[in-house]
Write an enzyme that holds these catalytic residues in place. Structure first.
Site, short mmCIF file in Angstrom:
data_model
loop_
_atom_site.label_atom_id
_atom_site.label_comp_id
_atom_site.label_asym_id
_atom_site.label_seq_id
_atom_site.Cartn_x
_atom_site.Cartn_y
_atom_site.Cartn_z
N HIS A 127 0.84 -1.21 0.00
CA HIS A 127 0.00 0.00 0.00
C HIS A 127 0.87 1.26 0.00
O HIS A 127 0.60 2.22 -0.72
CB HIS A 127 -0.88 0.06 1.26
CG HIS A 127 -1.91 -1.01 1.38
ND1 HIS A 127 -2.03 -1.80 2.50
CD2 HIS A 127 -2.89 -1.43 0.54
CE1 HIS A 127 -3.05 -2.65 2.34
NE2 HIS A 127 -3.57 -2.45 1.16
N LYS A 185 -16.26 -7.53 5.23
CA LYS A 185 -15.05 -7.98 5.93
C LYS A 185 -15.13 -7.64 7.41
O LYS A 185 -15.59 -6.56 7.77
CB LYS A 185 -13.81 -7.28 5.34
CG LYS A 185 -13.46 -7.71 3.92
CD LYS A 185 -12.15 -7.06 3.48
CE LYS A 185 -11.80 -7.39 2.04
NZ LYS A 185 -10.60 -6.68 1.58
N ARG A 204 -2.49 -6.11 -8.37
CA ARG A 204 -1.45 -7.12 -8.22
C ARG A 204 -1.60 -8.12 -9.35
O ARG A 204 -1.25 -7.84 -10.48
CB ARG A 204 -1.54 -7.80 -6.85
CG ARG A 204 -0.97 -6.96 -5.73
CD ARG A 204 -1.51 -7.37 -4.39
NE ARG A 204 -2.96 -7.18 -4.34
CZ ARG A 204 -3.70 -7.32 -3.26
NH1 ARG A 204 -3.16 -7.70 -2.14
NH2 ARG A 204 -5.01 -7.10 -3.29
N SER A 245 -2.82 -7.62 3.05
CA SER A 245 -3.03 -7.53 4.50
C SER A 245 -3.31 -8.92 5.07
O SER A 245 -2.87 -9.24 6.17
CB SER A 245 -4.20 -6.59 4.80
OG SER A 245 -3.95 -5.31 4.30
P1 ADP Z 1 -9.88 -3.48 -0.26
O1 ADP Z 1 -10.66 -4.06 0.85
O2 ADP Z 1 -10.44 -2.25 -0.87
O3 ADP Z 1 -9.39 -4.46 -1.32
P2 ADP Z 1 -7.14 -3.30 0.61
O4 ADP Z 1 -6.66 -2.56 1.78
O5 ADP Z 1 -6.96 -4.79 0.62
O6 ADP Z 1 -8.62 -2.88 0.49
O7 ADP Z 1 -6.48 -2.73 -0.72
C1 ADP Z 1 -6.65 -1.41 -1.14
C2 ADP Z 1 -6.13 -1.28 -2.54
O8 ADP Z 1 -4.72 -1.50 -2.54
C3 ADP Z 1 -6.70 -2.26 -3.55
O9 ADP Z 1 -6.82 -1.61 -4.80
C4 ADP Z 1 -5.66 -3.35 -3.62
O10 ADP Z 1 -5.67 -4.02 -4.87
C5 ADP Z 1 -4.39 -2.52 -3.46
N1 ADP Z 1 -3.28 -3.31 -2.93
C6 ADP Z 1 -3.25 -4.07 -1.81
N2 ADP Z 1 -2.05 -4.67 -1.65
C7 ADP Z 1 -1.28 -4.26 -2.70
C8 ADP Z 1 0.06 -4.54 -3.14
N3 ADP Z 1 0.86 -5.38 -2.48
N4 ADP Z 1 0.49 -3.95 -4.28
C9 ADP Z 1 -0.34 -3.13 -4.97
N5 ADP Z 1 -1.60 -2.83 -4.63
C10 ADP Z 1 -2.08 -3.39 -3.51
#
Ligand code: ADP
Length: 161
Positions: free
Chosen positions: A18, A42, A91, A129
């Site tokens: 992130h 979630k 990703r 996460s």
């Molecule tokens: P959500 O519940 O909206 O998916 P996340 O916190 O899991 O929330 O992710 C927020 C955004 O960040 C999403 O667009 C996700 O694809 C992106 N994201 C999460 N981890 C990574 C990573 N390692 N590299 C690039 N983008 C990421």
């Protein structure tokens, strides 16, 4: 006029993946608002307040990055901030379908707000996460996956006392 973008997500908790997206967006746009949203699908490990706090700590040296939280429709929040775009990270292929659907839906709801995708840095392709939580709960090493404050917070959750 200042160009503001919103990076919404669960951030439960924020990872180096992130943070990489946040840094790159902050180099392109005048202001990046990282907004923690309440995802009814979630059950988070960290409360909204904890997630906001961890994000604030992780971005304290970034002058044009602001941390906030919201409930309700992302597009309504984005418009209330007069932002020009939603930032999301991609990703693997597995991210694509859901992100594609959400981007189209948001475009349908508001013609003038774009969704801009950043490809993950190759180092963080596997990083989420959920993976971090899985490794942390069994005492695995997460040093290279999350900022120091997140590491401490996870240890406190899984190994209190
Ligand atoms: P959500 O519940 O909206 O998916 P996340 O916190 O899991 O929330 O992710 C927020 C955004 O960040 C999403 O667009 C996700 O694809 C992106 N994201 C999460 N981890 C990574 C990573 N390692 N590299 C690039 N983008 C990421």
């Amino acid at each position: 006029m200042k160009q503001t973008v919103v990076y919404p997500g669960s951030f439960d908790p924020v990872t180096n993946g992130h943070l990489d997206i946040i840094k790159r967006a902050a180099q392109i746009f005048d202001q990046v608002i990282v907004a923690v949203f309440k995802n009814p699908q979630k059950t988070p490990l960290f409360s909204m307040e904890e997630r906001v706090e961890l994000l604030k700590k992780a971005t304290e040296d970034m002058d044009n990055v602001f941390i906030d939280s919201f409930t309700g429709l992302t597009i309504d929040y984005v418009k209330s901030k007069k932002a020009i775009a939603i930032i999301r990270g991609l990703r693997a292929i597995s991210d694509f379908e859901g992100e594609f659907q959400m981007a189209l839906l948001n475009k349908e709801l508001s013609e003038d707000v774009e969704t801009i995708f950043f490809m993950t840095d190759i180092r963080y392709t596997y990083l989420s996460s959920s993976v971090v939580k899985e490794v942390a709960q069994f005492g695995g090493n997460i040093d290279h996956l999350v900022p120091e404050a997140v590491k401490k917070a996870l240890e406190k959750k899984y190994f209190p006392g």
